[in-house]
Design an enzyme around this catalytic site. Structure first.
Site, PDB file in Angstrom:
ATOM      1  N   ALA A 251     -13.693 -48.060  24.988  1.00 54.08           N
ATOM      2  CA  ALA A 251     -14.661 -48.644  24.036  1.00 54.08           C
ATOM      3  C   ALA A 251     -16.044 -48.003  24.089  1.00 54.08           C
ATOM      4  O   ALA A 251     -16.959 -48.486  23.410  1.00 54.08           O
ATOM      5  CB  ALA A 251     -14.783 -50.159  24.196  1.00 54.08           C
ATOM      6  N   ALA A 252     -16.205 -46.913  24.833  1.00 51.91           N
ATOM      7  CA  ALA A 252     -17.528 -46.260  24.848  1.00 51.91           C
ATOM      8  C   ALA A 252     -17.881 -45.749  23.443  1.00 51.91           C
ATOM      9  O   ALA A 252     -19.019 -45.912  22.977  1.00 51.91           O
ATOM     10  CB  ALA A 252     -17.538 -45.107  25.845  1.00 51.91           C
ATOM     11  N   GLY A 253     -16.892 -45.156  22.774  1.00 52.94           N
ATOM     12  CA  GLY A 253     -17.132 -44.662  21.410  1.00 52.94           C
ATOM     13  C   GLY A 253     -17.428 -45.810  20.454  1.00 52.94           C
ATOM     14  O   GLY A 253     -18.232 -45.687  19.520  1.00 52.94           O
ATOM     15  N   ASP A 254     -16.780 -46.960  20.684  1.00 56.84           N
ATOM     16  CA  ASP A 254     -17.018 -48.129  19.831  1.00 56.84           C
ATOM     17  C   ASP A 254     -18.415 -48.697  20.081  1.00 56.84           C
ATOM     18  O   ASP A 254     -19.102 -49.124  19.144  1.00 56.84           O
ATOM     19  CB  ASP A 254     -15.963 -49.211  20.104  1.00 56.84           C
ATOM     20  CG  ASP A 254     -14.552 -48.686  19.900  1.00 56.84           C
ATOM     21  OD1 ASP A 254     -14.376 -47.782  19.049  1.00 56.84           O
ATOM     22  OD2 ASP A 254     -13.638 -49.144  20.594  1.00 56.84           O
TER      23      ASP A 254
END
Ligand code: RIB
Length: 311
Positions: A251-254
């Site tokens: 979820a880093a990209g999210d």
């Protein structure tokens, strides 16, 4: 006082079933895991939760099943300040993601779409019809392609800013690309979209030129612990990362996409929004899971000011 724009996230909601192991298994190999946990996730829901926790006026459009996972996902959205009026509870199972995380934070993810496959253009139209002012649309690729393309066309026709996070990577129609204001792929997605290797900052700039030529307004490529680059017609620049100890990069990209939309909705410049998003993504990788790892606004502001004192 100027009102912040609405952020509308059209996308997936998944329950993440997560095994943590010392290392990811190789093809055909069995490894022992150290822990198992479930976390609310899904790229769309994660982006909405990121924006909600940061204080954005955010609405989610998507589908869950009428089951326990669906109810948990709805609860997580609501607890994070996300408006769930346009999340439909449909027949069938809620989407799931089978995730393995290794020490150091890298992961592999298999998504089973379930109810996400029912997210259709009518869901998007209902949400857009409820808005009186143009806002910021955020969309990714874990829902049907026809819905993604419809959302982009419909939002753009109403004067919205369109952000596409092409994850997982999938080509979109040539007529749709020029309607995208900001595209945010990571290195892998950028490679799939352009057919070019994206390992270094220089590679990223070269690949971005391909998407600019297809009519996209701005290309932001996230490069993990190397930060992010931005290319648009007038300029190109690199935004350095906040260096942290990663435990789980899920979820880093999210976190980045949700934070970028939040900052733009508040009126920040693109560069300022990228700096803010970089802090939010850095904080998210220091914690386990998808939605529980996403930071609240006060934590984010404290992290940024502590960092500014240090540099
Ligand atoms: O981007 C991370 C997300 O990808 C996870 O939460 C998982 O649900 C998959 O959609």
């Amino acid at each position: 006082m100027i009102k912040n724009k609405t952020v509308l996230v059209v996308g997936s909601l998944n329950m993440d079933l997560v095994a943590s192991a010392a290392r990811l298994p190789a093809r055909g190999e069995t490894v022992f895991g150290e822990r198992f946990a479930t976390f609310p996730g899904g790229k769309g829901a994660n982006q909405a939760v990121a924006a909600g926790k940061l204080g954005a006026a955010v609405k989610m459009v998507g589908c869950v099943g009428q089951d326990g996972f669906g109810r948990e996902l709805m609860d997580s959205l609501k607890a994070s300040g996300v408006d769930t009026t346009f999340v439909d509870q449909v027949e069938g199972a809620t989407g799931t993601a089978l995730i393995t995380v290794e020490t150091g934070g890298a992961n592999t993810i298999v998504v089973v779409s379930g109810a996400n496959a029912a997210c259709c253009p009518q869901h998007v139209d209902a949400a857009l019809a409820a808005e009186t002012e143009p806002g910021i649309l955020v969309v990714q690729n874990e829902i049907p392609q026809a819905t993604v393309e419809h959302a982009i066309r419909a939002a753009k026709a109403r004067g919205w800013t369109v952000i596409l996070n092409p994850a997982p990577a999938r080509a979109i129609g040539a007529d749709v690309m020029p309607l995208v204001d900001i595209i945010i792929p990571n290195e892998t997605e950028m490679s799939v979209l352009t057919g070019l290797p994206v390992k270094t900052e220089a590679d990223a700039f070269a690949a971005a030129a391909r998407l600019l030529a297809q009519g996209v307004g701005a290309v932001i490529i996230t490069l993990g612990d190397k930060g992010a680059v931005c290319c648009r017609r007038a300029e190109q620049f690199h935004v350095p990362p906040y260096r942290v100890q990663a435990v789980d990069t899920t979820a880093a990209g999210d976190a980045y996409a949700g934070a970028l939309a939040t900052a733009l909705a508040e009126g920040k410049t693109l560069r300022g929004a990228m700096q803010f998003a970089s802090a939010v993504a850095a904080l998210s990788v220091t914690r386990a899971g998808a939605q529980p790892s996403l930071p609240w606004r006060d934590e984010t502001d404290a992290f940024i000011s502590k960092w500014e004192v240090r540099v």
